[in-house]
Design a protein around this motif. Structure first.
Motif, PDB file in Angstrom:
ATOM      1  N   ASN A  18     -22.376  25.389  53.102  1.00 15.19           N
ATOM      2  CA  ASN A  18     -22.242  24.328  52.115  1.00 15.19           C
ATOM      3  C   ASN A  18     -21.044  24.564  51.196  1.00 15.19           C
ATOM      4  O   ASN A  18     -21.033  24.149  50.052  1.00 15.19           O
ATOM      5  CB  ASN A  18     -23.528  24.203  51.296  1.00 15.19           C
ATOM      6  CG  ASN A  18     -24.722  23.832  52.148  1.00 15.19           C
ATOM      7  OD1 ASN A  18     -24.696  22.825  52.860  1.00 15.19           O
ATOM      8  ND2 ASN A  18     -25.755  24.649  52.103  1.00 15.19           N
ATOM      9  N   HIS A  19     -20.050  25.235  51.753  1.00 12.71           N
ATOM     10  CA  HIS A  19     -18.823  25.579  51.037  1.00 12.71           C
ATOM     11  C   HIS A  19     -19.094  26.474  49.827  1.00 12.71           C
ATOM     12  O   HIS A  19     -18.426  26.390  48.805  1.00 12.71           O
ATOM     13  CB  HIS A  19     -18.034  24.321  50.653  1.00 12.71           C
ATOM     14  CG  HIS A  19     -17.342  23.719  51.834  1.00 12.71           C
ATOM     15  ND1 HIS A  19     -17.974  22.832  52.675  1.00 12.71           N
ATOM     16  CD2 HIS A  19     -16.106  23.908  52.347  1.00 12.71           C
ATOM     17  CE1 HIS A  19     -17.151  22.486  53.656  1.00 12.71           C
ATOM     18  NE2 HIS A  19     -16.012  23.125  53.489  1.00 12.71           N
ATOM     19  N   GLU A  49      -8.938  21.718  47.340  1.00 16.35           N
ATOM     20  CA  GLU A  49      -9.545  22.471  46.239  1.00 16.35           C
ATOM     21  C   GLU A  49      -8.630  23.599  45.773  1.00 16.35           C
ATOM     22  O   GLU A  49      -8.426  23.793  44.565  1.00 16.35           O
ATOM     23  CB  GLU A  49     -10.892  23.044  46.682  1.00 16.35           C
ATOM     24  CG  GLU A  49     -11.989  22.009  46.818  1.00 16.35           C
ATOM     25  CD  GLU A  49     -13.275  22.598  47.359  1.00 16.35           C
ATOM     26  OE1 GLU A  49     -14.335  22.025  47.078  1.00 16.35           O
ATOM     27  OE2 GLU A  49     -13.226  23.618  48.087  1.00 16.35           O
ATOM     28  N   ARG A 103     -10.839  19.956  52.894  1.00 18.22           N
ATOM     29  CA  ARG A 103     -11.484  20.156  51.601  1.00 18.22           C
ATOM     30  C   ARG A 103     -10.944  21.394  50.897  1.00 18.22           C
ATOM     31  O   ARG A 103     -10.586  21.339  49.717  1.00 18.22           O
ATOM     32  CB  ARG A 103     -12.994  20.277  51.790  1.00 18.22           C
ATOM     33  CG  ARG A 103     -13.722  20.697  50.519  1.00 18.22           C
ATOM     34  CD  ARG A 103     -15.212  20.654  50.680  1.00 18.22           C
ATOM     35  NE  ARG A 103     -15.881  21.138  49.472  1.00 18.22           N
ATOM     36  CZ  ARG A 103     -17.140  20.874  49.168  1.00 18.22           C
ATOM     37  NH1 ARG A 103     -17.870  20.114  49.971  1.00 18.22           N
ATOM     38  NH2 ARG A 103     -17.679  21.352  48.061  1.00 18.22           N
ATOM     39  N   ARG A 104     -10.885  22.498  51.613  1.00 21.59           N
ATOM     40  CA  ARG A 104     -10.449  23.735  50.977  1.00 21.59           C
ATOM     41  C   ARG A 104      -8.983  23.669  50.532  1.00 21.59           C
ATOM     42  O   ARG A 104      -8.626  24.163  49.464  1.00 21.59           O
ATOM     43  CB  ARG A 104     -10.658  24.914  51.934  1.00 21.59           C
ATOM     44  CG  ARG A 104     -12.064  25.495  51.917  1.00 21.59           C
ATOM     45  CD  ARG A 104     -12.429  25.984  50.544  1.00 21.59           C
ATOM     46  NE  ARG A 104     -13.579  26.863  50.548  1.00 21.59           N
ATOM     47  CZ  ARG A 104     -14.647  26.702  49.782  1.00 21.59           C
ATOM     48  NH1 ARG A 104     -14.713  25.658  48.964  1.00 21.59           N
ATOM     49  NH2 ARG A 104     -15.640  27.570  49.800  1.00 21.59           N
ATOM     50  N   CYS A 164     -11.757  31.036  61.680  1.00 23.70           N
ATOM     51  CA  CYS A 164     -12.416  31.145  60.379  1.00 23.70           C
ATOM     52  C   CYS A 164     -12.298  32.545  59.803  1.00 23.70           C
ATOM     53  O   CYS A 164     -12.411  32.716  58.585  1.00 23.70           O
ATOM     54  CB  CYS A 164     -13.875  30.690  60.450  1.00 23.70           C
ATOM     55  SG  CYS A 164     -14.995  31.715  61.406  1.00 23.70           S
ATOM     56  N   ALA A 192     -15.768  30.143  54.147  1.00 28.22           N
ATOM     57  CA  ALA A 192     -16.730  29.550  53.226  1.00 28.22           C
ATOM     58  C   ALA A 192     -18.135  29.605  53.802  1.00 28.22           C
ATOM     59  O   ALA A 192     -18.327  29.786  55.014  1.00 28.22           O
ATOM     60  CB  ALA A 192     -16.351  28.092  52.948  1.00 28.22           C
ATOM     61  N   TRP A 210     -12.811  31.360  50.136  1.00 32.26           N
ATOM     62  CA  TRP A 210     -11.992  30.163  49.984  1.00 32.26           C
ATOM     63  C   TRP A 210     -11.402  29.668  51.309  1.00 32.26           C
ATOM     64  O   TRP A 210     -10.621  28.726  51.325  1.00 32.26           O
ATOM     65  CB  TRP A 210     -10.880  30.407  48.967  1.00 32.26           C
ATOM     66  CG  TRP A 210     -11.415  30.507  47.577  1.00 32.26           C
ATOM     67  CD1 TRP A 210     -11.538  31.622  46.817  1.00 32.26           C
ATOM     68  CD2 TRP A 210     -11.941  29.428  46.781  1.00 32.26           C
ATOM     69  NE1 TRP A 210     -12.104  31.328  45.591  1.00 32.26           N
ATOM     70  CE2 TRP A 210     -12.361  29.988  45.549  1.00 32.26           C
ATOM     71  CE3 TRP A 210     -12.105  28.063  47.004  1.00 32.26           C
ATOM     72  CZ2 TRP A 210     -12.931  29.215  44.547  1.00 32.26           C
ATOM     73  CZ3 TRP A 210     -12.676  27.291  45.988  1.00 32.26           C
ATOM     74  CH2 TRP A 210     -13.072  27.865  44.780  1.00 32.26           C
ATOM     75  N   PRO A 225     -12.027  28.081  55.314  1.00 29.85           N
ATOM     76  CA  PRO A 225     -12.833  26.961  55.799  1.00 29.85           C
ATOM     77  C   PRO A 225     -14.213  27.427  56.236  1.00 29.85           C
ATOM     78  O   PRO A 225     -14.418  28.610  56.531  1.00 29.85           O
ATOM     79  CB  PRO A 225     -12.031  26.461  57.004  1.00 29.85           C
ATOM     80  CG  PRO A 225     -11.399  27.726  57.535  1.00 29.85           C
ATOM     81  CD  PRO A 225     -11.036  28.532  56.317  1.00 29.85           C
ATOM     82  N   PHE A 226     -15.151  26.503  56.296  1.00 29.70           N
ATOM     83  CA  PHE A 226     -16.438  26.840  56.889  1.00 29.70           C
ATOM     84  C   PHE A 226     -16.289  26.926  58.408  1.00 29.70           C
ATOM     85  O   PHE A 226     -15.659  26.086  59.042  1.00 29.70           O
ATOM     86  CB  PHE A 226     -17.509  25.796  56.567  1.00 29.70           C
ATOM     87  CG  PHE A 226     -18.713  25.920  57.453  1.00 29.70           C
ATOM     88  CD1 PHE A 226     -19.536  27.028  57.357  1.00 29.70           C
ATOM     89  CD2 PHE A 226     -18.998  24.969  58.429  1.00 29.70           C
ATOM     90  CE1 PHE A 226     -20.633  27.182  58.206  1.00 29.70           C
ATOM     91  CE2 PHE A 226     -20.097  25.104  59.278  1.00 29.70           C
ATOM     92  CZ  PHE A 226     -20.912  26.212  59.154  1.00 29.70           C
ATOM     93  N   SER A 233     -13.510  20.800  56.779  1.00 39.30           N
ATOM     94  CA  SER A 233     -13.559  21.894  55.815  1.00 39.30           C
ATOM     95  C   SER A 233     -12.161  22.381  55.443  1.00 39.30           C
ATOM     96  O   SER A 233     -11.896  22.718  54.291  1.00 39.30           O
ATOM     97  CB  SER A 233     -14.387  23.052  56.382  1.00 39.30           C
ATOM     98  OG  SER A 233     -14.471  24.110  55.462  1.00 39.30           O
TER      99      SER A 233
END
Length: 379
Positions: A167-168, A359, A355-356, A102, A164, A334, A336-337, A352
């Motif tokens: 909660n992102h 996005e 998702r990232r 991370c 992130a 930006w 990942p969590f 995550s």
């Protein structure tokens, strides 16, 4: 749970993680840099190496350019784990574990995969999106700071790939930080026979410490921490020297100026007790403050993302401070969590990552589109 509609190869991330890139391991950092080069050159990127003798080389990947907004992606190659310490990579159904998953090889991995997505979508390849990777962020960016600030002025927007929030959350503000080394010189004397002949450096330092601590204003987000002190020769000697390492953090420019000027003034005042004071150091990273142009970017991005961006401000610093200080509109977080960063428990969420990547792909596609040129054009 959202279906983010993309995949990533965690076995590739594993290869990145297993290449040790401790900040003082130049060989390892440069090897990891070559891993990134090997993945970005096929995407029609050019690489500029900023060679260094004692630390890893900084790398700037540049794309083809055309009229329109210019975007900088920013990450760092180094991690905090020396060779032989935390060097493993494992994964289960939900998490990947390892040094940098991370912070921030995982974040760089998000950027890389988003660029790959764009490359496969655009017949002419990626343009107007460049990628800077520095090698010394974890040790304060002492070498890369000037380079990053100079490069940043060439771009309209910057996305930074630190981790992130839970909660992102995306980071819109970070405290600034200043560090100082205080050296106090008094006069040694025998504590029994010539007590009054001495000038006590320890006493002067303790008085200064109290005054520095009093600069803290928690309601303003300002902290001043004399984190390390030392001095003296022994119990029977008036201390001739004393040293103190001080850190100050602040959330806005007004507090920055108040604290930094006060530190200088207090050192001058303490000299009236007969000691001499040497003050070195200063601003390490400037304040990153939320601003109107940043909010305009978030508003525009919320129109093209499946969920609205959630924001937060953090007390820790990153290279986002440097880019924002150069005047470039900057959003951080930006990557990942994950959690456990800077420990052997570091991990990042697989969901995550998905998702990232989705996005960031959507964001970059938008930022180089004709509609972004109109909606984000400075007034």
């Amino acid at each position: 749970m959202f279906d983010f509609g993309c995949e990533c190869d965690f076995d590739e991330l594993r290869e990145f993680i297993l290449c040790n890139s401790y900040s003082k391991n130049k060989k390892g950092i440069d090897q990891h840099g070559e891993q990134m080069i090997s993945q970005l050159l096929p995407l029609n990127y050019q690489v500029e190496r900023f060679s260094r003798e004692d630390i890893g080389n900084h790398l700037l990947f540049t794309s083809n350019k055309r009229d329109g907004l210019k975007i900088l992606l920013l990450g760092h190659l180094d991690t905090v784990y020396p060779p032989g310490t935390f060097t493993s990579f494992t994964q289960d159904e939900e998490w990947v574990y390892g040094p940098g998953v991370c912070d921030m090889k995982g974040g760089n991995f998000v950027a890389l995969n988003a660029l790959r997505n764009l490359y496969h979508e655009l017949p002419s390849g990626v343009y107007n999106i460049d990628f800077l990777l520095v090698s010394d962020e974890e040790t304060g960016s002492d070498d890369s700071r000037e380079l990053t600030a100079r490069i940043a002025t060439q771009y309209d927007y910057c996305l930074v790939f630190e981790a992130a929030g839970k909660n992102h959350e995306v980071v819109t503000g970070r405290k600034g930080i200043a560090t100082y080394q205080v050296e106090i010189t008094g006069k040694a004397a025998h504590a029994g026979n010539h007590y009054i002949d001495g000038i006590d450096a320890n006493l002067a330092l303790s008085q200064l410490l109290i005054k520095l601590k009093a600069l803290t204003r928690l309601d303003k987000g300002t902290t001043v921490n004399p984190g390390k002190i030392q001095g003296g020769l022994g119990a029977n000697t008036i201390s001739p020297t004393a040293q103190m390492l001080v850190e100050a953090r602040f959330s806005d420019q007004e507090e920055k100026h108040r604290v930094m000027s006060s530190i200088h003034n207090l050192c001058g005042l303490i000299e009236k007790s007969g000691v001499s004071v040497s003050l070195s150091g200063g601003l390490q990273r400037d304040v990153m403050e939320p601003n109107v142009r940043q909010q305009a970017l978030i508003t525009a991005l919320n129109q093209i993302l499946p969920t609205d961006i959630v924001t937060e401000q953090r007390g820790g610093v990153s290279d986002a401070n440097i880019v924002a200080g150069a005047g470039t509109v900057t959003l951080d977080g930006w990557g990942p969590f994950g959690d456990g960063d800077h420990t052997v428990h570091e991990r990042a969420s697989k969901q995550s990552f998905l998702r990232r990547i989705r996005e960031v792909t959507d964001i970059l596609r938008f930022l180089i589109s004709d509609s972004a040129q109109q909606s984000l054009k400075p007034e």
